[in-house]
Design an enzyme around this catalytic site. Sequence first.
Site, short mmCIF file in Angstrom:
data_model
loop_
_atom_site.label_atom_id
_atom_site.label_comp_id
_atom_site.label_asym_id
_atom_site.label_seq_id
_atom_site.Cartn_x
_atom_site.Cartn_y
_atom_site.Cartn_z
N ALA A 13 0.83 -1.22 0.00
CA ALA A 13 0.00 0.00 0.00
C ALA A 13 0.86 1.26 0.00
O ALA A 13 0.37 2.34 0.33
CB ALA A 13 -0.93 -0.01 1.20
N GLY A 14 2.15 1.12 -0.39
CA GLY A 14 3.01 2.30 -0.48
C GLY A 14 3.59 2.69 0.86
O GLY A 14 3.69 1.87 1.78
N ASP B 21 4.26 3.75 4.49
CA ASP B 21 3.49 3.60 5.74
C ASP B 21 3.12 5.00 6.22
O ASP B 21 4.01 5.79 6.58
CB ASP B 21 4.32 2.85 6.79
CG ASP B 21 3.49 2.52 8.02
OD1 ASP B 21 2.80 3.44 8.54
OD2 ASP B 21 3.51 1.37 8.45
N LEU B 22 1.84 5.28 6.22
CA LEU B 22 1.40 6.63 6.57
C LEU B 22 1.55 6.91 8.06
O LEU B 22 1.52 8.07 8.48
CB LEU B 22 -0.04 6.86 6.09
CG LEU B 22 -0.20 6.78 4.57
CD1 LEU B 22 -1.65 6.99 4.16
CD2 LEU B 22 0.69 7.79 3.84
N HIS C 196 14.60 5.15 -4.00
CA HIS C 196 15.45 5.26 -5.20
C HIS C 196 16.47 4.13 -5.27
O HIS C 196 16.72 3.56 -6.34
CB HIS C 196 16.19 6.61 -5.21
CG HIS C 196 15.29 7.79 -5.34
ND1 HIS C 196 15.73 9.05 -5.69
CD2 HIS C 196 13.95 7.92 -5.18
CE1 HIS C 196 14.71 9.90 -5.72
NE2 HIS C 196 13.62 9.23 -5.42
N ASP D 134 5.79 9.19 -6.98
CA ASP D 134 7.26 9.18 -6.83
C ASP D 134 7.77 7.76 -6.99
O ASP D 134 7.04 6.87 -7.44
CB ASP D 134 7.67 9.81 -5.48
CG ASP D 134 7.15 9.06 -4.26
OD1 ASP D 134 6.87 7.85 -4.37
OD2 ASP D 134 7.02 9.70 -3.19
O1 T3D Z 1 7.08 11.56 2.73
C1 T3D Z 1 6.88 10.48 2.17
O2 T3D Z 1 6.88 9.41 2.81
C2 T3D Z 1 6.63 10.45 0.68
C3 T3D Z 1 6.45 9.09 0.10
C4 T3D Z 1 5.28 8.70 -0.48
C5 T3D Z 1 5.13 7.37 -1.09
C6 T3D Z 1 3.69 6.85 -1.10
O3 T3D Z 1 3.53 5.66 -1.28
S1 T3D Z 1 2.41 7.93 -0.84
C7 T3D Z 1 0.97 6.87 -0.91
C8 T3D Z 1 0.77 6.14 0.39
N1 T3D Z 1 -0.30 5.17 0.30
C9 T3D Z 1 -1.59 5.51 0.38
O4 T3D Z 1 -1.96 6.65 0.47
C10 T3D Z 1 -2.59 4.35 0.38
C11 T3D Z 1 -3.30 4.32 1.72
N2 T3D Z 1 -4.16 3.16 1.80
C12 T3D Z 1 -5.36 3.11 1.19
O5 T3D Z 1 -5.79 4.02 0.52
C13 T3D Z 1 -6.13 1.85 1.37
O6 T3D Z 1 -5.65 1.19 2.52
C14 T3D Z 1 -6.03 0.90 0.15
C15 T3D Z 1 -6.82 1.48 -1.02
C16 T3D Z 1 -4.58 0.67 -0.27
C17 T3D Z 1 -6.64 -0.45 0.55
O7 T3D Z 1 -7.95 -0.26 1.06
P1 T3D Z 1 -8.66 -1.46 1.83
O8 T3D Z 1 -10.02 -0.98 2.18
O9 T3D Z 1 -8.54 -2.70 1.02
O10 T3D Z 1 -7.79 -1.71 3.17
P2 T3D Z 1 -7.76 -0.80 4.49
O11 T3D Z 1 -8.79 -1.28 5.44
O12 T3D Z 1 -7.76 0.63 4.13
O13 T3D Z 1 -6.28 -1.16 5.09
C18 T3D Z 1 -6.05 -2.34 5.84
C19 T3D Z 1 -5.09 -2.00 6.95
O14 T3D Z 1 -3.86 -1.55 6.36
C20 T3D Z 1 -5.60 -0.84 7.81
O15 T3D Z 1 -5.07 -1.03 9.11
P3 T3D Z 1 -6.07 -1.32 10.36
O16 T3D Z 1 -7.05 -0.20 10.41
O17 T3D Z 1 -6.73 -2.63 10.02
O18 T3D Z 1 -5.16 -1.39 11.54
C21 T3D Z 1 -4.93 0.35 7.18
O19 T3D Z 1 -4.78 1.44 8.05
C22 T3D Z 1 -3.57 -0.24 6.82
N3 T3D Z 1 -2.93 0.52 5.76
C23 T3D Z 1 -3.30 0.57 4.47
N4 T3D Z 1 -2.49 1.38 3.79
C24 T3D Z 1 -1.59 1.83 4.68
C25 T3D Z 1 -1.86 1.28 5.94
N5 T3D Z 1 -1.14 1.57 7.03
C26 T3D Z 1 -0.08 2.40 6.86
N6 T3D Z 1 0.24 2.95 5.67
C27 T3D Z 1 -0.47 2.70 4.57
N7 T3D Z 1 -0.09 3.23 3.38
#
Ligand code: T3D
Length: 255
Positions: free
Chosen positions: A60-61, A63-64, A82, A137
């Site tokens: 999911a990219g 970790d937020l 990179h 990115d």
């Molecule tokens: O400064 C910098 O770091 C710049 C770098 C940026 C690089 C990037 O990758 S930016 C993009 C980051 N990624 C996102 O914004 C995606 C965030 N996630 C989502 O939008 C959704 O989770 C998905 C669409 C990927 C999946 O949705 P779904 O409904 O299938 O799953 P969910 O319920 O949202 O997620 C399941 C668990 O994973 C949940 O945790 P919980 O609540 O059960 O404890 C969720 O919080 C966790 N999770 C999902 N994506 C992330 C994450 N935890 C941390 N970071 C994530 N990116």
Amino acid sequence: MAEVEATRDGSVLTITLNRPEKLNAFTRTLHEELHAALEAARDPGVRAVVVTGAGRGFSAGQDLGAFSEGGDVASMLRATYHVNVMAIRSLEKPVIAAVNGVCAGAGLSLACACDIRLASDAAFFVPGFVGIGLVPDSGGTYFLQRLLGTPRAFEWMTSNRRLTAAEAHAWGLVSDVLEADSFSAGVAERAAALAAGPTRAIALTKRLYDEAGTSTLEEQLEREAEAQAEAAQTDDFREGVAAFGEKREARFSGS
Ligand code: T3D
């Protein structure tokens, strides 16, 4: 528990991103362990590499929860994403992204940095970046422009639209979609076939396609001639020609 696991099956190395509870989102540790696994993939005995995810996610990219808000984002990207994107591109063997599930943000970029993408029919693809006000990115603009063309890549990456595996296949983002139940076996079969190929010629082909994007025709013809001269010196070329003459399957050694 390790955030990345690397397992060898013959000459195939499988690298599994292993934070299933967070859909394999990237942390510093995950980056470092991925880098170590990609270093291990340089072993000459490894002839094909698979990158996949544990659980229902590919990645999911970023970790937020470990987001670098207010920090030096550019330095973080240079030191982590990179390095691993360049490690994949410079690896002289084919790298398959086995997209088992959710693939978003920099996880999508990582999949696109690989040479081949195979998707499970349970996978889906989400740009992610625009959803949190960021730009693509980790090669997300570079690779998607080449895979999809600028109009489609721009429209998709600015819409944050969720793409199914079937749609990703129709767009040419993935080469094939395999059933979730037999995904691992299907990927293993493809990886084993690649690993049994003429590894040096495949590596040279990878480099040629990377260079083709920025070469003139004249430059590329010259690069092909030089690469062919190298390929023609390999045992695999001699074996390929001998096998053809003897009407049998070639037994490539990778040398
Ligand atoms: O400064 C910098 O770091 C710049 C770098 C940026 C690089 C990037 O990758 S930016 C993009 C980051 N990624 C996102 O914004 C995606 C965030 N996630 C989502 O939008 C959704 O989770 C998905 C669409 C990927 C999946 O949705 P779904 O409904 O299938 O799953 P969910 O319920 O949202 O997620 C399941 C668990 O994973 C949940 O945790 P919980 O609540 O059960 O404890 C969720 O919080 C966790 N999770 C999902 N994506 C992330 C994450 N935890 C941390 N970071 C994530 N990116």
